[in-house]
Design a protein around this motif. Sequence first.
Motif, PDB file in Angstrom:
ATOM      1  N   HIS A 169       0.594  -1.382  -0.280  1.00 52.86           N
ATOM      2  CA  HIS A 169       0.232  -0.016   0.470  1.00 52.86           C
ATOM      3  C   HIS A 169       0.919   1.006   0.019  1.00 52.86           C
ATOM      4  O   HIS A 169       0.606   2.456  -0.535  1.00 52.86           O
ATOM      5  N   GLN A 170       1.811   1.639   0.578  1.00 53.60           N
ATOM      6  CA  GLN A 170       2.867   2.148   0.743  1.00 53.60           C
ATOM      7  C   GLN A 170       4.046   2.315  -1.088  1.00 53.60           C
ATOM      8  O   GLN A 170       3.589   3.504  -0.624  1.00 53.60           O
ATOM      9  N   GLN A 171       3.787   1.704  -1.588  1.00 55.04           N
ATOM     10  CA  GLN A 171       4.799   1.913  -2.874  1.00 55.04           C
ATOM     11  C   GLN A 171       3.695   2.616  -3.497  1.00 55.04           C
ATOM     12  O   GLN A 171       3.859   3.240  -4.778  1.00 55.04           O
ATOM     13  N   LEU A 172       2.148   2.389  -3.986  1.00 55.69           N
ATOM     14  CA  LEU A 172       1.422   2.175  -4.844  1.00 55.69           C
ATOM     15  C   LEU A 172       1.264   4.229  -4.377  1.00 55.69           C
ATOM     16  O   LEU A 172       1.088   5.073  -4.981  1.00 55.69           O
ATOM     17  N   ALA A 173       0.571   4.282  -2.338  1.00 53.17           N
ATOM     18  CA  ALA A 173       0.663   5.753  -2.272  1.00 53.17           C
ATOM     19  C   ALA A 173       1.826   6.254  -3.091  1.00 53.17           C
ATOM     20  O   ALA A 173       1.563   7.882  -3.525  1.00 53.17           O
ATOM     21  N   SER A 174       2.752   6.297  -3.331  1.00 55.04           N
ATOM     22  CA  SER A 174       3.693   7.188  -3.146  1.00 55.04           C
ATOM     23  C   SER A 174       4.283   6.743  -4.825  1.00 55.04           C
ATOM     24  O   SER A 174       4.693   8.133  -5.384  1.00 55.04           O
ATOM     25  N   SER A 178       0.238  10.426  -2.631  1.00 53.62           N
ATOM     26  CA  SER A 178      -0.808  10.248  -1.724  1.00 53.62           C
ATOM     27  C   SER A 178      -0.546   8.978  -0.215  1.00 53.62           C
ATOM     28  O   SER A 178       0.048   9.230  -0.123  1.00 53.62           O
ATOM     29  N   ALA A 179      -1.285   9.155   0.762  1.00 56.47           N
ATOM     30  CA  ALA A 179      -0.826   9.107   2.097  1.00 56.47           C
ATOM     31  C   ALA A 179      -1.555   7.557   1.944  1.00 56.47           C
ATOM     32  O   ALA A 179      -2.513   6.867   1.614  1.00 56.47           O
ATOM     33  N   ARG A 180      -0.555   6.407   2.417  1.00 60.58           N
ATOM     34  CA  ARG A 180      -1.014   4.835   2.539  1.00 60.58           C
ATOM     35  C   ARG A 180      -2.301   5.117   2.963  1.00 60.58           C
ATOM     36  O   ARG A 180      -2.938   4.089   2.646  1.00 60.58           O
ATOM     37  N   GLU A 181      -2.741   5.099   4.239  1.00 60.88           N
ATOM     38  CA  GLU A 181      -4.418   5.651   4.714  1.00 60.88           C
ATOM     39  C   GLU A 181      -5.391   5.636   3.569  1.00 60.88           C
ATOM     40  O   GLU A 181      -6.024   5.420   3.986  1.00 60.88           O
ATOM     41  N   VAL A 182      -4.886   6.608   2.547  1.00 61.54           N
ATOM     42  CA  VAL A 182      -5.402   6.842   2.100  1.00 61.54           C
ATOM     43  C   VAL A 182      -6.113   5.984   0.757  1.00 61.54           C
ATOM     44  O   VAL A 182      -7.058   5.111   0.578  1.00 61.54           O
ATOM     45  N   ILE A 183      -4.829   5.488   0.974  1.00 64.96           N
ATOM     46  CA  ILE A 183      -4.573   4.342  -0.410  1.00 64.96           C
ATOM     47  C   ILE A 183      -5.358   2.833   0.126  1.00 64.96           C
ATOM     48  O   ILE A 183      -5.782   2.361  -0.740  1.00 64.96           O
ATOM     49  N   SER A 184      -5.156   2.747   1.427  1.00 63.78           N
ATOM     50  CA  SER A 184      -5.538   0.920   2.122  1.00 63.78           C
ATOM     51  C   SER A 184      -7.164   1.413   2.271  1.00 63.78           C
ATOM     52  O   SER A 184      -7.914   0.466   2.454  1.00 63.78           O
ATOM     53  N   ARG A 185      -7.906   2.512   2.258  1.00 66.11           N
ATOM     54  CA  ARG A 185      -8.726   2.991   2.558  1.00 66.11           C
ATOM     55  C   ARG A 185      -9.596   2.624   0.903  1.00 66.11           C
ATOM     56  O   ARG A 185     -10.585   1.992   1.302  1.00 66.11           O
ATOM     57  N   GLN A 186      -9.311   3.020  -0.218  1.00 70.64           N
ATOM     58  CA  GLN A 186      -9.821   3.150  -1.125  1.00 70.64           C
ATOM     59  C   GLN A 186      -9.320   1.612  -1.824  1.00 70.64           C
ATOM     60  O   GLN A 186     -10.263   1.273  -2.132  1.00 70.64           O
TER      61      GLN A 186
END
Length: 219
Positions: A169-174, A178-186
């Motif tokens: 999720h962190q790699q996608l956020a980078s 965006s923020a990791r929390e936003v990506i995880s939620r989506q």
Amino acid sequence: MNRAARALLERLFPTGLEHLRARVEEVRLPAGQTVFRRGDPCRNYLLVVQGSVRVQVLAANGREITLYRVRDGQSCVITTACLISVEAYPAEGVTEVETDALVVPQPVFEQALGSSAEFRRFVFANQGQRLGDLIRRVEDVVFGRIDVRLARLLMTLSEQGVRPIATTHQQLASELGSAREVISRQLKQFAGRGWVGLGRGVIEVKMPAALDELARQSD
């Protein structure tokens, strides 16, 4: 020197500029190597012959954003700007795979700009194109909908849904700025709809048609 590197050198430093060509160094960098860091002085013009360098910015709060990648036959827009303005690097570059590159020292870069029309055209054409890409990237991060952008990225990484994606999720956020929390939620929302399956370090696209429909929407 491999064939691709030699061909690129001969094109950019044609007959009569062999003395400059001889001062260009070919390097092979392993995956994961830092090519430059924020604050480093810029002393060389880097040309990627084969491979990929990810250029990114790390904010004070720890968030990363990928600005662009330098791939086969390309140069780094930030490196060019720093060489011309004599400024330190404002970002960092890291190789994603084993990368072959040509390193042009700053004095050679400056002489070649004045002596080689082919080199000059290459530098400024690449700079103009990559600046356009960078502006579109900033617009995407600032104005784009995160669900649409994430759907597009998942479709690209999964090759239109045909293979699992090994990522975090962190790699996608980078990648999306965006923020990791936003990506995880989506991602959890996508999973709740049955569009994706989530595992440790892997994402599987289960309903590519649904993701593709979202990815094609306007921001």
